[in-house]
Write a protein that holds these residues in place. Structure first.
Motif, short mmCIF file in Angstrom:
data_model
loop_
_atom_site.label_atom_id
_atom_site.label_comp_id
_atom_site.label_asym_id
_atom_site.label_seq_id
_atom_site.Cartn_x
_atom_site.Cartn_y
_atom_site.Cartn_z
N GLY A 31 0.95 -1.38 0.15
CA GLY A 31 -0.01 0.06 -0.01
C GLY A 31 0.77 1.39 0.01
O GLY A 31 0.28 2.46 -0.23
N THR A 48 3.81 3.65 -6.58
CA THR A 48 3.44 2.58 -5.62
C THR A 48 4.35 1.36 -5.74
O THR A 48 4.81 0.98 -6.69
CB THR A 48 1.94 2.15 -5.95
N SER A 93 -1.45 -0.55 3.66
CA SER A 93 -2.84 -0.83 3.67
C SER A 93 -3.46 -1.25 5.20
O SER A 93 -2.71 -2.01 6.04
CB SER A 93 -2.94 -2.24 2.88
N ILE A 195 -8.23 -0.46 -6.95
CA ILE A 195 -7.37 0.34 -7.62
C ILE A 195 -7.30 0.53 -8.91
O ILE A 195 -6.96 -0.65 -9.82
CB ILE A 195 -5.96 -0.08 -6.89
N SER A 218 -7.82 3.33 -3.62
CA SER A 218 -6.31 3.86 -3.59
C SER A 218 -6.00 5.11 -4.59
O SER A 218 -6.26 4.93 -5.70
CB SER A 218 -4.96 2.95 -3.78
N ASN A 220 -3.63 7.01 -5.29
CA ASN A 220 -2.18 7.02 -5.86
C ASN A 220 -2.41 7.63 -7.41
O ASN A 220 -1.37 8.49 -7.72
CB ASN A 220 -1.41 5.94 -5.86
N GLU A 250 -4.79 5.32 0.81
CA GLU A 250 -6.22 4.53 0.64
C GLU A 250 -7.09 5.27 1.37
O GLU A 250 -6.93 5.77 2.31
CB GLU A 250 -6.01 3.14 1.42
#
Length: 296
Positions: A31, A48, A93, A195, A218, A220, A250
């Motif tokens: 995560g 990530t 996570s 994600i 997520s 990102n 997250e």
């Protein structure tokens, strides 16, 4: 310097690199992300963590060549090195901190879209290593754009592959597979982790809310600077302002204002848009990226 140990093209314009980064590998968790920089003048790129090996001290990253800097990254070879490889950053996570026996009783569904498969993989792998099985849906536009299928097969309880054009696996969007699993195949899930592209996560959350499945996303994809200073990943979650790179990545997907985030993401791409955001957000607009002027 952080040497590249392995590099390969997973699909058209999607690349995997294994990088020697002992201190990052020693303390990272599923995560989280890293910030890489090719040289002293290079752009900071948040990526990530796809995998890590604490014994060899290596970290695996996956990225798509979408801009000048990532195109330059794609040309790097084994033996080349990054000037900076900073991490782990962001929050791990939530699954990592849960009681393992409790996790084993949960029915968990992961939904990965495109390059989002990379950050899904370490979470599913971590669960597998701790005796927890999870179902995984991996979606791609076409068969040729599918990544990490074989790796995911080894760690997923059940793997469902879907392509938008029906060229491989199930046909259609990931949302159709979710709906089929629940409504036609009798699957029940306690939590969903999605994600992928923002638009995908938006519609996954819209569906899972109807199906009463708590969902984590997520964010990102909207990170730029990775430190919370540039303000690019500013997002409203449950009516509160958050920054994906610092407070996340997250979040509770049912509380994320996806429409606002996607609109803001488009505005941030232009100088005029960044100036308007700085004006609208005033003192709450962060600076530091050197682009928006919020640090002046």
């Amino acid at each position: 310097m952080f040497q590249i140990l392995e590099t390969r093209e997973l699909a058209d314009n999607i690349y995997l690199m294994v990088v020697e980064a002992k201190r990052v590998a020693k303390s990272c968790a599923p995560g989280q992300f890293v910030i890489v920089r090719m040289d002293q003048e290079g752009e900071r790129i948040p990526l990530t963590i796809c995998d890590y090996d604490r014994v060899s001290g290596s970290v695996t990253i996956v990225f798509q060549g979408v801009g000048a800097e990532t195109k330059r990254m794609a040309a790097m070879k084994v033996g080349d090195a990054f000037h900076d490889f900073v991490g782990p950053l962001g929050c791990a996570s939530e699954l990592v901190s849960e009681d393992k026996e409790t996790l084993k009783k949960k029915k968990i569904l992961f939904v990965a879209g495109g390059v989002g498969t990379a950050p899904v993989y370490p979470q599913v792998k971590w669960l597998h290593e701790n005796g927890v099985q999870a179902d995984v849906i991996v979606g791609a536009k076409t068969k040729d754009m599918l990544i990490l299928e074989e790796e995911m097969k080894k760690v997923a309880g059940n793997l469902y592959v879907t392509t938008d054009d029906g060229s491989y696996g199930r046909s259609g969007m990931v949302t159709q597979t979710i709906q089929d699993l629940v409504e036609k195949e009798g699957k029940q899930y306690d939590v969903c982790i999605a994600i992928g592209p923002m638009i995908m996560m938006k519609f996954v959350c819209r569906l899972t809310e109807q199906l009463h499945i708590p969902t984590v996303v997520s964010l990102n994809p909207i990170m730029v600077d990775g430190t919370g200073m540039c303000g690019a990943c500013r997002v409203t979650v449950g009516g509160e302002v958050k920054f994906a790179c610092v407070d996340g990545p997250e979040f509770d997907g049912h509380k994320v204002d996806f429409d606002q985030a996607m609109k803001r993401q488009q505005m941030y791409k232009t100088e005029e848009g960044r100036e308007l955001l700085r004006f609208q957000e005033g003192s709450t607009h962060h600076g530091g990226c050197g682009n928006c002027g919020g640090d002046k």
